[in-house]
Write a protein that holds these residues in place. Structure first.
Motif, PDB file in Angstrom:
ATOM      1  N   ALA A 248       0.844  -1.193   0.000  1.00 48.68           N
ATOM      2  CA  ALA A 248       0.000   0.000   0.000  1.00 48.68           C
ATOM      3  C   ALA A 248       0.879   1.242   0.000  1.00 48.68           C
ATOM      4  O   ALA A 248       2.098   1.172   0.242  1.00 48.68           O
ATOM      5  N   CYS A 249       0.249   2.384  -0.284  1.00 50.58           N
ATOM      6  CA  CYS A 249       0.947   3.658  -0.162  1.00 50.58           C
ATOM      7  C   CYS A 249       0.216   4.523   0.863  1.00 50.58           C
ATOM      8  O   CYS A 249      -0.994   4.383   1.070  1.00 50.58           O
ATOM      9  N   ILE A 250       0.970   5.403   1.512  1.00 52.05           N
ATOM     10  CA  ILE A 250       0.431   6.322   2.516  1.00 52.05           C
ATOM     11  C   ILE A 250       0.779   7.742   2.085  1.00 52.05           C
ATOM     12  O   ILE A 250       1.955   8.038   1.827  1.00 52.05           O
ATOM     13  N   LEU A 251      -0.224   8.597   2.016  1.00 51.56           N
ATOM     14  CA  LEU A 251      -0.007  10.005   1.699  1.00 51.56           C
ATOM     15  C   LEU A 251      -0.322  10.844   2.923  1.00 51.56           C
ATOM     16  O   LEU A 251      -1.443  10.793   3.451  1.00 51.56           O
ATOM     17  N   LEU A 252       0.679  11.581   3.414  1.00 56.03           N
ATOM     18  CA  LEU A 252       0.523  12.470   4.572  1.00 56.03           C
ATOM     19  C   LEU A 252       0.326  13.881   4.025  1.00 56.03           C
ATOM     20  O   LEU A 252       1.273  14.565   3.661  1.00 56.03           O
ATOM     21  N   VAL A 253      -0.936  14.309   3.958  1.00 54.08           N
ATOM     22  CA  VAL A 253      -1.280  15.542   3.252  1.00 54.08           C
ATOM     23  C   VAL A 253      -1.275  16.734   4.203  1.00 54.08           C
ATOM     24  O   VAL A 253      -2.304  17.115   4.765  1.00 54.08           O
ATOM     25  N   ASP A 254      -0.121  17.293   4.414  1.00 52.82           N
ATOM     26  CA  ASP A 254       0.061  18.511   5.210  1.00 52.82           C
ATOM     27  C   ASP A 254       1.557  18.782   5.262  1.00 52.82           C
ATOM     28  O   ASP A 254       2.347  17.874   5.544  1.00 52.82           O
ATOM     29  N   LYS A 255       1.952  20.011   5.000  1.00 48.82           N
ATOM     30  CA  LYS A 255       3.384  20.313   4.923  1.00 48.82           C
ATOM     31  C   LYS A 255       4.092  20.113   6.261  1.00 48.82           C
ATOM     32  O   LYS A 255       5.307  19.927   6.304  1.00 48.82           O
ATOM     33  N   ARG A 256       3.329  20.105   7.370  1.00 46.90           N
ATOM     34  CA  ARG A 256       3.953  19.937   8.683  1.00 46.90           C
ATOM     35  C   ARG A 256       4.545  18.531   8.862  1.00 46.90           C
ATOM     36  O   ARG A 256       5.406  18.316   9.708  1.00 46.90           O
ATOM     37  N   TYR A 257       4.071  17.560   8.078  1.00 51.17           N
ATOM     38  CA  TYR A 257       4.642  16.213   8.152  1.00 51.17           C
ATOM     39  C   TYR A 257       6.079  16.172   7.647  1.00 51.17           C
ATOM     40  O   TYR A 257       6.801  15.199   7.895  1.00 51.17           O
ATOM     41  N   ALA A 258       6.498  17.209   6.943  1.00 51.13           N
ATOM     42  CA  ALA A 258       7.873  17.249   6.436  1.00 51.13           C
ATOM     43  C   ALA A 258       8.881  17.561   7.532  1.00 51.13           C
ATOM     44  O   ALA A 258      10.083  17.308   7.376  1.00 51.13           O
ATOM     45  N   SER A 259       8.420  18.095   8.674  1.00 47.56           N
ATOM     46  CA  SER A 259       9.348  18.455   9.751  1.00 47.56           C
ATOM     47  C   SER A 259       9.839  17.212  10.475  1.00 47.56           C
ATOM     48  O   SER A 259       9.092  16.247  10.670  1.00 47.56           O
ATOM     49  N   GLN A 260      11.094  17.224  10.889  1.00 46.89           N
ATOM     50  CA  GLN A 260      11.692  16.091  11.607  1.00 46.89           C
ATOM     51  C   GLN A 260      10.969  15.840  12.923  1.00 46.89           C
ATOM     52  O   GLN A 260      10.825  14.690  13.355  1.00 46.89           O
TER      53      GLN A 260
END
Length: 872
Positions: free
Chosen positions: A816-828
């Motif tokens: 499966a694939c997971i999409l985390l739709v929010d730019k805040r998920y890019a933060s460490q």
């Protein structure tokens, strides 16, 4: 065994080189998990382990814990044997070896007599069941005839006898009013009692075997655990040949449940439908004490039928449904037969609430000292502890309880002992004081910002402040003693029973009026709720708060627990070892800070396992912007932004064209779901052209229907219709809500969840009085850093996220694939709170084009390898 040497004197156990796993080649992560858990149990440590769903977590936990239990018992037996041999050799050094061995065998036979007798009983039960199976008969218990006792009473004394049952019970331990007498008088009475001849024998305390307590959240999860246990080599096994001597004893196990699950008395079960679970419990307890209306399914504790039932429970691995069926066939109560079996069980399965509440453990006679506790699905353990130790009491329930108690006192005041009258009046005084606090809060002038007609207000205070506001004579009442009186006198049960009788009499007098079951149930339950609330107040230390709130004219009192550590400490300090396990335990720091601040770090072991799937079977991408290059950040303040919602619609429209079969979209709230339903007037029809669209229902009763239709839409389109013929829609799209009915316990495996889309970060409402106080409390704990409250806030959010996205991969061959739709998920900071098996390979494409290429390539590779990748 009661005569076994203490744990500290036993030689250490080595970690097995190979575990008796039911499959030939366990995965590496399963071996690692078994070794970690085994060491934790042997070394008396606390283990916090994360093993993704689909990796055989429950089976692995069972294998590790039961292997340790078996090895531990064998070690203890060997140590006893060696101790006896050494003792015999020291007593008579000149005796030849054969004499020593003969004496040793005799001593060991005496020592193991109880164990041998227990195993022989269980083997006999299994042999009887073999014979019954061969005769095509089912059932495990000894049949017995139950005779109903007819009670004959003259009309003149029936009413008087019925009223007797509503009188408060005296303190059995202290002889009624004993605890309220002077020390001198009580001492004199004790000396007098000691002079009386003893006419009864003290029952020998039953041996409490070493055991594993295995807890999970729901009955369904425990039933699945039973099916996993049946795969192992630890279950009793035997041939169906009556003369077979191949019987192996295996592990004795018992599942514990509530009366609602286990009661077989149809009259008592009917009370649960009409008066709730509390009324059912009351009726059961009342029937135990009645010689005239004693439950026909409840023999005395040492009755042969009850002992036979206990042995039948222990002889085979059974789930609750099996035991209920057996109970109906033999006429012995399954609820009490399972309780009776706890001491001699080696594995006890039970729901959270029976393990975590001290009152429940005492009621079940559960002694955790030196035992092992495993809590599965422990990701929500903190919230569960906070929830079961928090209570809510409406002002309506409070006034109902006051009215009931006044009516009760008026009816029985001439028949009550003075001590009961005194305590009932003090109870009334306390309840009246609480009601005055509510009314004072309600009539206080609201601030200008809350001056609307449907005002919503809340105020929080500690317990001492709250009781001080109650004022009046409550200052002269010792709340601890009052609650103890309520518990010992069973006053809540008496008042509720009396109230029910009054309601029934009223219904008989007014035959034309229909009884409102809900109203009647609320009236009966009122005093129980009051008792629970008062108990919470006495249990409060500095880690509890009282919230007064009013919304839409409804007044509420809530006691909330802020610190779960002290309640869980009661468990941790008694047991040998605790294992917390879950598919998504991150962020683990929450458990260390909120559950184990009193535990030295060296006693805690943590393990986060990778998944059993190859890395190529999971694609996780952060979606920071959509096709029109609009940044995606779904903060609460901008969730209504039309351009942001339109961009989200574009993301999902593009995704459905790239992903086959089923897609699940998790949204941060039900209100957000309603918003897109009303806003996407053009998007939803376009989505419906490509996939069947479903929405999470608001009511639990509709969940199964929605899931069935969603599954059917996927299987019908993908399996039966050639592409391009008839319905052009390929698969289905399901909109769900984080923390809702579909975010936990539902498996979207294989085609049901080829893609999971997480929209935004579902932060809780920070304006909540309860959450604000909890954050404040956590930040004030010893050793809390400056970001402790922020960390708690983020962790609550990420735990919900992790539960939702973990719905997709459910077994070794899944993808499966997971999409985390929010730019805040890019933060460490956020990404490090994801489960290890997900965060290790999270991709952050610079734009939507990069995300789309990743999706297209992922599923193209799966299509090309269709003959290689096995997808059930």
């Amino acid at each position: 065994m009661s005569s076994q040497p203490s744990t500290s004197s036993l030689p250490p156990l080595p970690t097995p080189a190979r575990f008796e796993f039911p499959y030939a080649e366990p995965y590496d992560i399963q071996v690692e998990l078994m070794r970690t858990v085994f060491r934790a149990l042997e070394d008396g440590k606390i283990a916090i382990v994360e093993s993704p769903t689909g990796t055989g977590k429950s089976l692995t936990l069972l294998t590790a814990t039961l292997t340790w239990l078996r090895d531990h018992e064998e070690r203890a037996d060997k140590e006893v044997e060696e101790s006896l041999r050494t003792k015999l050799q020291a007593e008579d050094p000149d005796d030849p070896p054969w004499v020593i061995e003969h004496a040793l065998k005799a001593s060991l036979d005496t020592h193991r007599a109880a164990q041998s007798e227990r195993l022989a009983r269980l083997a006999a039960v299994r042999n009887k069941e073999r014979q019954q199976r061969l005769a095509s008969a089912t059932g495990a218990f000894r049949s017995r005839q139950s005779k109903k006792v007819k009670v004959e009473s003259s009309e003149s004394n029936v009413e008087e006898e019925k009223d007797e049952e509503f009188l408060p019970e005296d303190n059995e331990v202290n002889g009624g009013e004993g605890e309220y007498l002077s020390v001198e008088v009580r001492a004199l009475m004790a000396r007098y009692d000691a002079m009386l001849p003893k006419t009864t024998q003290v029952e020998e305390k039953e041996e409490d075997l070493p055991k594993i307590y295995f807890a999970s959240r729901t009955h369904t999860q425990l039933r699945q655990l039973t099916s996993e246990l049946l795969k192992t080599t630890f279950v009793p096994s035997s041939s169906d040949t009556p003369d077979s001597e191949g019987d192996t004893h295996g592990i004795s196990t018992v599942p514990l449940g509530s009366r609602k699950q286990l009661c077989i008395n149809d009259k008592v079960r009917a009370l649960a439908r009409n008066g709730g679970d509390e009324r059912m419990n009351e009726a059961c307890l009342d029937m135990q004490k009645s010689n005239k209306a004693r439950c026909e399914f409840l023999p005395k504790s040492e009755d042969v039928a009850m002992l036979d039932a206990r042995d039948a429970v222990l002889a085979e691995v059974r789930d609750i449904e099996d035991i209920v069926q057996m109970g109906r066939k033999c006429g012995v109560c399954p609820y009490y037969s399972t309780r009776r079996a706890v001491k001699q069980a080696q594995l006890v399965t039970l729901p959270y609430n029976l393990l975590l509440q001290k009152n429940a453990r005492e009621a079940l006679d559960i002694d955790l000292k030196g035992q092992v506790v495993v809590i599965d699905e422990a990701h929500n353990l903190i919230d569960t502890i906070l929830s079961i130790h928090s209570t809510t009491l409406t002002h309506h329930h409070l006034t109902s309880a006051i009215s009931q108690l006044q009516q009760y006192l008026s009816r029985f005041k001439t028949r009550l002992k003075p001590i009961h009258t005194l305590w009932i009046r003090q109870t009334l005084s306390v309840l009246t004081g609480l009601s005055k606090v509510c009314l004072s809060f309600s009539t206080a002038t609201p601030s200008s910002s809350n001056s609307s007609q449907n005002k919503s207000r809340a105020e929080m205070m500690d317990v001492n402040t709250f009781m001080a506001r109650a004022g009046g004579s409550t200052d002269q009442v010792n709340l601890m003693n009052l609650v103890r009186y309520l518990k010992e006198s069973k006053l809540a049960r008496k008042v509720s029973g009396f109230t029910e009788k009054v309601e029934e009499d009223s219904k008989k007098r007014n035959k034309g009026e229909r009884s409102d079951v809900r109203t009647r149930h609320a009236a009966i339950a009122a005093f129980h709720l009051v008792e629970s609330f008062l108990l919470s107040l006495t249990d409060a230390k500095d880690d509890g708060r009282v919230i007064l709130s009013e919304e839409g004219g409804k007044l509420e009192l809530r006691y909330i627990l802020l610190n779960p550590a002290e309640r869980f400490r009661e468990v941790v300090e008694q047991v040998r070892s605790v294992v917390l396990a879950g598919g998504t335990m991150e962020p683990i720091n929450d458990f260390l800070r909120q559950l184990f601040p009193f535990v030295t770090p060296s006693r805690i072991i943590t393990l986060s396992c990778s998944h059993v799937i190859p890395k190529s079977n999971l694609l996780t991408q952060v979606v920071s912007c959509g096709p029109r290059k609009i940044e995606l950040e779904f903060k609460y303040s901008n969730r209504s932004d039309d351009s942001l919602l339109a961009e989200l619609g574009s993301v999902i429209l593009s995704t459905v064209g790239l992903v086959p079969d089923g897609i699940v979209v998790f949204l941060p709230s039900y209100s957000f779901l309603d918003k897109i339903k009303h806003t996407w007037t053009s998007v939803l029809p376009k989505l419906a052209e490509r996939k069947h669209v479903f929405y999470e229902p608001q009511t639990s009763g509709e969940v199964e229907t929605v899931l069935r239709d969603y599954s059917l839409a996927i299987s019908t389109v993908t399996d039966q219709k050639p592409p391009g013929i008839g319905d052009k829609r390929k698969g289905a799209l399901l909109f769900a809500v984080v923390g809702g009915k579909l975010s936990e316990g539902i498996n979207f495996s294989d085609k049901l969840g080829r893609c999971v889309i997480m929209v935004g970060l579902p932060f809780a409402n920070i304006a909540s009085v309860e959450l604000s106080e909890r954050m404040k409390y956590v930040s004030g704990l010893p050793g809390a850093g400056p970001d402790a409250s922020k960390e708690l806030y983020e962790n609550l959010c990420m735990r919900a996220v992790n539960q939702s996205i973990g719905r997709a991969i459910r077994h070794a061959n899944d993808y499966a694939c997971i999409l985390l739709v929010d730019k805040r998920y890019a933060s460490q900071r956020i990404r490090r709170k994801l489960p290890k098996w997900i965060r290790e390979d999270v991709q952050v494409p610079p734009d939507w084009a990069g995300v789309a290429r990743g999706l297209a390539g992922f599923f193209r590779e799966k299509r090309e390898r269709e003959g290689v990748v096995s997808v059930p």
